[in-house]
Enzyme design. Structure first.
Site, PDB file in Angstrom:
ATOM      1  N   ASP A 122       0.871  -0.748   0.035  1.00 58.55           N
ATOM      2  CA  ASP A 122      -0.097   0.053   0.222  1.00 58.55           C
ATOM      3  C   ASP A 122       0.729   0.975  -0.017  1.00 58.55           C
ATOM      4  OD1 ASP A 122       1.080   0.178   2.689  1.00 58.55           O
ATOM      5  OD2 ASP A 122      -1.109  -0.542   3.721  1.00 58.55           O
ATOM      6  N   TYR A 338      -4.701 -10.278   2.859  1.00 58.99           N
ATOM      7  CA  TYR A 338      -3.978  -8.367   3.033  1.00 58.99           C
ATOM      8  C   TYR A 338      -5.659  -6.949   3.419  1.00 58.99           C
ATOM      9  CZ  TYR A 338      -1.074  -4.144   3.943  1.00 58.99           C
ATOM     10  OH  TYR A 338      -0.503  -3.306   4.239  1.00 58.99           O
TER      11      TYR A 338
END
Length: 796
Positions: A122, A338
């Site tokens: 991210d 995730y």
């Protein structure tokens, strides 16, 4: 090892490094040794990347390797004007507790040819990626840099990532750099401003040690508090209002139907009575419409982070912060994908059937998974799309079968079950129901009743968190007439909206673009930790007196700093940086210019904050620091020590002075005329005095204590250019002289020292042999009459 290259791999956490190393090595030939940090081991094994033999070294960091902070001379709270923090130099550095990790990276990078980054995929993970790159390239500029992209700690994901390495994304990292700098500058400036302004002026009952209380301000935290306060105000301002409604029911052999008045309700009692009496006089009901239709209840979209937090809050009353902690545990153990993702749609490349296949043996939902995979049941349906795709991770889904693991808490069980059931639901057909709606007419007034039966439960069979209630109603035909079993005029009272639940607050933040999926839970936690809000057992939020006072103060200023608009624009700009549409420097310049203007205006209107705090808290008579001066506002940089700021202060005896915040190490001070009644630092800057800036002070003098011809209101400068101020000091004396004239001696350590050192000396010419009241300089107007303290400052 001829032809073998050495590859340094770096993960974001020690547990991830261990898991990935075990997967890639298949636990064969895996060796472990210590690094410079005892928490971050180094794993060694052999591997082949696209046919290239590699000797793998795998270690980790622990989150961010570097911190962003102001340079040392700006870090102390009293070292500068908070407004200077919008352009003060900042630096990124490795903190002391992570120097061991840095040394490990440097030592291993020197003897490797490749660097492969396994940080979370991210924006935040990309920023840590570039922190690691900076450290490693500093000692080995010839490293080949590659990035592994993965969404789950399972074999197929990890091997695929290793064989399909990509380049790091500098745009993602730049977006985080921009956010970090914006948040640091805005947060530090407003936090210092409101803490120094309010902490010592009020007895704040939320603080156990209120001398160390920090009234923090965060660009995301404050709009989040704003949502809580705004709803609280709606509840508090609600005035219950009576209304009246007509209720009708009809009992037949098939059951009871309850008809609702299609007007809803009336607030006028007289009108409601008239309409009701019309219905009572002609009570025969005529069926005007019967509508039968099929209704579908669709399963939820694939699971994003925010939806996971909201549903865990609603179903289990788990806080968003705790939800993310548990989800992270499940991810690192390889059971879910995730957990920080904005994506709520699956890629066509995802093998959804394989995920369902893994759940076939589960004792609770295994039979449902088998039905899903059986084409004959027709239960399978490709999942819908919520319209969000962060291009980094898929929706949260199960990645490994489990009936429960040793060491799992009840919350681990609940969250894993939610993820699995949610996934199975989103690949299922919607529930099907048959709904009947009947409308009737009584004396010209329309009423309606509806009933529903569920024909096919479908996804509801596995998604036990949702229900689709309904009841059967008797059969009616158009034109049928009947007399109601009951027809009543009932009174009700309007109710305020409920306080925001945690799920409501997350929805508000998401809709307004406050924070990201990875940070929203943290902003909520900060509100609770800093005692700006409380959360009850139903997960509903109320502001504390402190939280409400701060929002009220900024609201009264007219600046909507507690509203989401400003932060929404910043978040949008940072997203633009992450996709390459804007540069980091461009966004920084725009945001900081805008917020500095807000800060300066807020400081000018600080009285609004003081007034709001006074509504909730008692005034404090406590003095600050060892010199017994109340905290003041910055006037200029100290010309003597050149480290701290000179601030406007008021002694306990009411005298004003401008003193150095470096006291007692630095005793630079300017005593102001004893006739000053009020003094406030403005945002106006003197155009003559250097080094600047020197902020002008708005003075109000006691008219009876200044000579004729002088105005009681004066905008003055203490930098040395203000003749009016000089004359008033020479004529009226300074604050220290006023103490000797009957206001009572001060008890400050600085004044005690001054009186002991200069006992018997004139306060103006510093000569012995006459009193201050008889000093000739008072009548001659000599410029040498200035006090030694002021002349040493070079101010007057």
């Amino acid at each position: 090892m001829s032809g073998t290259i050495k590859v340094l791999n770096v993960a974001e956490k020690p547990s991830v490094a261990k898991s990935v190393s075990a997967i890639l090595s298949r636990n064969q030939g895996l060796r472990v040794r210590d690094g410079r940090s005892r928490f971050n081991k180094i794993f060694e094994f052999n591997y082949s990347i696209r046919g290239q033999p590699c000797h793998m070294l795998f270690t980790s960091v622990t989150g961010h390797l570097m911190e962003l902070e102001f340079e040392d001379r700006f870090r102390k709270w009293h070292s500068c004007d908070p407004a200077d923090l919008y352009h003060a130099p900042v630096r990124k550095f490795v903190p002391e507790d992570k120097v061991g990790i840095k040394r490990t990276l440097e030592e291993e990078a020197r003897r490797c040819q490749w660097l492969v980054l396994w940080l979370d995929c991210d924006r935040e993970g990309e920023n840590i990626t570039f922190e690691v790159i900076d450290v490693c390239r500093a000692v080995n500029p010839h490293l080949t840099i590659r990035r592994a992209r993965f969404s789950a700690l399972i074999e197929r994901e990890i091997h695929h990532a290793m064989q399909n390495l990509v380049d790091p994304n500098p745009w993602f990292s730049d977006a985080v750099d921009a956010r970090q700098e914006i948040d640091l500058r805005i947060g530090a400036s407003f936090t210092r401003f409101q803490t120094m302004l309010l902490r010592d002026k009020f007895v704040i009952d939320s603080a156990t040690d209120d001398r160390n209380l920090v009234l923090s301000y965060g660009p995301c935290q404050f709009p989040t508090l704003g949502f809580v306060v705004e709803r609280y105000w709606e509840v508090q301002s609600h005035e219950p209002e009576e209304f009246w409604t007509i209720n009708c029911s009809h009992r037949s052999d098939e059951g009871v139907a309850t008809f609702n008045w299609m007007r809803g309700h009336l607030f006028d009692h007289t009108c409601a009575v008239i309409v009701y009496e019309m219905c009572v006089q002609e009570p025969t009901a005529t069926v005007t419409k019967v509508r039968n239709q099929e209704k579908l209840k669709y399963p939820p979209y694939p699971l994003s982070t925010i939806e996971l937090e909201k549903r865990a809050s609603r179903y289990f009353r788990m806080s968003s912060e705790h939800t993310m902690k548990v989800a992270e545990d499940l991810y690192q153990a390889g059971f879910v994908s995730y957990p920080r993702t904005e994506t709520d749609c699956f890629s066509s490349r995802t093998d959804l059937h394989a995920i369902v296949q893994e759940q076939k043996e589960h004792p609770e939902w295994g039979s449902y998974a088998q039905r899903l995979l059986d084409p004959g049941t027709g239960l399978w349906r490709n999942p819908g799309s919520g319209g969000h795709d962060d291009k980094a991770h898929p929706p949260i889904h199960p990645t490994k079968f489990s009936t429960g693991e040793r060491g799992w808490s009840q919350d681990h069980h609940k969250l894993y079950e939610l993820v699995v059931r949610h996934f199975l639901a989103c690949v299922s057909q919607p529930a099907v129901g048959a709904e009947t709606t009947v409308e009737i007419d009584i004396a010209g007034e329309l009423f309606s009743a509806s009933g529903r039966i569920i024909l096919e439960r479908n996804y509801l069979d596995v998604y036990r968190y949702e229900s689709w209630g309904g009841s059967m109603i008797p059969t009616y035909t158009v034109g049928q007439q009947f007399v109601p079993t009951s027809l009543t005029l009932d009174m009700g009272v309007t109710r305020p909206p409920p306080l925001l639940s945690e799920a409501d607050l997350l929805s508000c933040m998401d809709k307004a673009g406050i924070g990201t999926d990875a940070t929203m839970h943290d902003h909520i936690k900060k509100l609770l930790d800093r005692f700006y809000a409380t959360k009850d057992s139903n997960t509903r939020f109320s502001p504390t007196n402190l939280g409400e006072a701060l929002v009220m103060g900024y609201d009264d200023m007219g600046y909507e700093l507690w509203k989401p608009n400003l932060r929404s624009m910043m978040e949008f700009d940072m997203k633009e940086v992450s996709v390459g549409n804007k540069s980091r420097d461009e966004v920084l310049a725009t945001c900081l210019q805008q917020m500095k203007a807000c800060f300066l205006d807020a400081r000018l209107n600080k009285v609004k904050l003081l007034e709001a705090m006074a509504v909730f808290f008692e005034r404090s008579n406590r003095a600050v620091g060892g010199d017994n001066h109340t905290a003041g506002e910055v006037v200029r940089q100290c010309g003597l020590c050149q480290e701290s700021s000179m601030v406007l202060k008021k002694n306990l005896d009411g005298n004003f002075m401008v003193g150095c915040l470096g006291f007692p190490q630095c005793r630079n001070a300017i005593w102001l005329p004893g006739s000053v009644l009020e003094a406030t630092v403005t945002s106006n800057i003197c155009s003559s005095c250097n080094p600047g800036p020197v902020y002008l002070i708005q003075f109000k003098f006691r008219q009876l204590e200044i000579p004729p011809g002088f105005n009681a209101n004066h905008l003055g400068c203490i930098g040395g250019c203000d003749d009016t101020l000089k004359q008033l000091i020479e004529i009226c004396g300074t604050g220290s002289r006023m103490s000797a004239r009957g206001r009572g001696p001060t008890t400050t350590s600085s004044n005690v020292q001054r009186s002991s050192n200069r006992q018997g000396a004139c306060l103006y010419c510093q000569q012995m042999g006459h009193s201050s009241n008889d000093c000739p300089s008072q009548f001659s107007g000599s410029r040498n009459s200035r006090s030694r303290t002021n002349s040493q400052n070079g101010m007057f």
